[in-house]
Design an enzyme around this catalytic site. Structure first.
Site, PDB file in Angstrom:
ATOM      1  N   LYS A 124     -15.407 -12.557   0.159  1.00  0.00           N
ATOM      2  CA  LYS A 124     -14.432 -11.782   0.922  1.00  0.00           C
ATOM      3  C   LYS A 124     -13.575 -12.758   1.722  1.00  0.00           C
ATOM      4  O   LYS A 124     -14.060 -13.786   2.197  1.00  0.00           O
ATOM      5  CB  LYS A 124     -15.118 -10.802   1.873  1.00  0.00           C
ATOM      6  CG  LYS A 124     -14.171  -9.882   2.621  1.00  0.00           C
ATOM      7  CD  LYS A 124     -13.415  -8.943   1.699  1.00  0.00           C
ATOM      8  CE  LYS A 124     -14.304  -7.916   1.050  1.00  0.00           C
ATOM      9  NZ  LYS A 124     -13.533  -6.863   0.322  1.00  0.00           N
ATOM     10  N   GLY A 159      -9.589  10.046   5.427  1.00  0.00           N
ATOM     11  CA  GLY A 159      -8.658   9.000   5.027  1.00  0.00           C
ATOM     12  C   GLY A 159      -7.911   9.371   3.761  1.00  0.00           C
ATOM     13  O   GLY A 159      -8.528   9.666   2.734  1.00  0.00           O
ATOM     14  N   GLY A 210      -5.497   7.439   2.071  1.00  0.00           N
ATOM     15  CA  GLY A 210      -4.819   6.333   1.421  1.00  0.00           C
ATOM     16  C   GLY A 210      -4.787   6.589  -0.082  1.00  0.00           C
ATOM     17  O   GLY A 210      -5.028   7.709  -0.533  1.00  0.00           O
ATOM     18  N   VAL A 230      -6.851   5.719  -2.461  1.00  0.00           N
ATOM     19  CA  VAL A 230      -8.130   6.180  -3.011  1.00  0.00           C
ATOM     20  C   VAL A 230      -8.510   7.537  -2.441  1.00  0.00           C
ATOM     21  O   VAL A 230      -8.895   8.456  -3.173  1.00  0.00           O
ATOM     22  CB  VAL A 230      -9.234   5.146  -2.758  1.00  0.00           C
ATOM     23  CG1 VAL A 230     -10.591   5.690  -3.198  1.00  0.00           C
ATOM     24  CG2 VAL A 230      -8.932   3.844  -3.482  1.00  0.00           C
TER      25      VAL A 230
END
Length: 351
Positions: A82, A179, A181, A183
Site C-alpha cells: 500500500k 457511501g 462512490g 463502488v
C-alpha cells in the site's frame, strides 16, 4: 514511535517500508510492502488528509497487510502493499503521481500500484505515464475495476443471505449502503435491481441525494445509517466504522461491503459474532478489482465481471461454512485461513 513501529514490522512480518519525500512535487508518503512470498505485491495509492505522519503510516501498514490477506483469500499468486500519500495544499498532484510512478518503476515489478481513495482515473493516468507496473485507466488497462468490486460485494451478500436464511429472497430484504462512490453506487443499484429495498447515504449530501434519486433508492441521513434496522449493512466508504461506540448501534443481520478495514480492531469481529451479526470480512468480499487487475497484469486476461462475482461468492460460502462448523467468528477464521495459505506457499517454495 520509531521503536514501536519497528516492533510492529517485525511482529507482522513486513518486508519493507519506504518513506518518500520529493521537494519538487511536495510528496510526503509511505510505501509498505508486506509480503511477496506468493508473488508481486499489489496495492492502491491512497491520498488522504491524515492528522499526522504517524496516523498515515499506521494506516499504510494495516492496509498493506490486509492486501496480503486479500490476495491469499482470492487465490492469487500475489502479496500485499500500500502507498499512502499525505494530501496537503502544497501538493502538485500531476508531479506527485508521476514521481510515484518513478518510484514504482524502480521497484521493477515487485509492486503494482492501483486505485484507492483519492486516486482515480486522472491520477492513475499520471502514474501509468512513468511505470509499467500500475493500473492503466485507459483502453490498454484491465478496465471495469469498480464494476468488479461491486459485483463481488453483491455476490458475497447473496452468499451470506443464503447462509443465514437458505435463500436471498430479495423482495423481502432491506439493505443500507454507506457511501455512494463508484463502488457503492454499483452495489446500491444492483441490490435495487434485484428487488431489495435500498437505503443509502453519503457524506456529500448534494451529490449523494442526486445519485440516490437516479438509482431509485431511498436517501438517508449519513449520521443515521448505522442505526437503521436492516438485513444488510454495506459499508462502501472509509474503514474503521465498527468500533466500541458504533458496535452497539448496529441493527443489521449481515455486515458486508467494499470498504477496507471495516473493523477498527480485530476484536470487534468477535463482538459482532457475539451479537449475532454475520460479518463477511472485507478482504474476502471486496477483492473484485484486485482479481481483475492482478490477473490482467500477471496473465494478460480480463476476467468477466460475472465470473469474478461467482468466484467471490464461492469463497464467502466456504468461509462462512467453515466458521459455522467451528463456531468461530468469520473474521478470525478468515485471517487464520489466509495465513495458512501464505505459509503453505512459503513451505512449498522451500522444498
Amino acid at each position: 514511535m520509531a521503536v514501536e513501529i519497528l516492533d510492529t514490522l517485525a511482529r507482522e512480518a513486513f518486508e519493507e517500508v519506504i518513506a518518500l519525500h520529493d521537494r519538487h512535487s511536495g510528496v510526503r508518503a509511505f510505501l509498505a510492502i508486506h509480503d511477496t512470498r506468493r508473488g508481486p505485491a499489489f496495492g492502491g495509492i491512497r491520498r488522504w488528509s491524515y492528522l499526522d505522519e504517524e496516523q498515515a503510516l499506521r494506516d499504510c501498514l494495516r492496509l498493506a497487510r490486509s492486501m496480503t490477506y486479500k490476495c491469499a483469500m482470492a487465490g492469487l499468486d500475489a502479496g500485499g502493499a500500500k502507498l499512502v500519500l499525505l494530501d496537503r495544499p502544497e501538493l502538485d498532484l500531476a508531479l506527485a503521481y508521476r514521481y510515484i510512478g518513478d518510484v514504482v518503476e524502480r521497484l521493477g515489478g515487485r509492486v503494482y500500484a492501483g486505485p484507492d481513495v483519492g486516486s482515480g482515473v486522472e491520477e492513475l493516468g499520471w502514474v501509468a505515464e512513468r511505470t509499467r507496473f500500475a493500473t492503466d485507466p485507459g483502453p490498454d488497462g484491465p478496465g471495469e475495476l469498480a464494476q468488479s468490486t461491486s459485483a463481488g460485494v453483491v455476490a458475497g451478500i447473496a452468499a451470506a443471505l443464503r447462509h443465514v436464511d437458505g435463500s436471498e429472497r430479495w423482495s423481502e430484504r432491506t439493505a443500507v449502503v454507506q457511501g455512494l462512490g463508484q463502488v457503492g453506487s454499483g452495489v446500491a443499484g444492483s441490490l435495487r435491481a434485484l428487488g431489495a429495498r435500498v437505503l443509502a447515504g453519503d457524506t456529500d449530501s448534494e451529490r449523494g441525494e442526486a445519485l440516490a434519486r437516479g438509482l431509485g433508492v431511498e436517501w438517508v441521513d449519513p449520521c443515521a445509517e448505522l442505526e437503521l434496522a436492516c438485513d444488510v449493512l454495506a459499508p462502501c466508504a472509509l474503514g474503521g466504522i465498527v468500533h466500541d461506540l458504533s458496535l452497539q448501534r448496529l441493527r443489521c443481520r449481515v455486515l458486508a461491503g467494499s470498504a477496507n478495514n471495516v473493523l477498527a480492531a480485530s476484536g470487534h469481529g468477535d463482538r459482532l459474532h457475539e451479537r449475532g451479526i454475520l460479518y463477511v470480512p472485507d478482504f474476502v468480499v471486496n477483492s473484485g478489482a484486485l482479481i481483475r487487475g492482478a490477473l490482467f497484469h500477471m496473465e494478460g486476461v480480463r476476467v468477466p465481471v460475472a465470473e469474478i462475482g461467482d468466484r467471490i461468492a464461492r469463497e464467502v460460502a466456504l468461509l462462512l461454512e467453515m466458521a459455522a462448523d467451528e463456531g468461530l467468528p468469520p473474521a478470525r477464521v478468515a485471517v487464520r485461513e489466509a495465513e495458512r495459505r501464505i505459509r503453505a506457499t512459503a513451505a512449498g517454495a522451500q522444498n
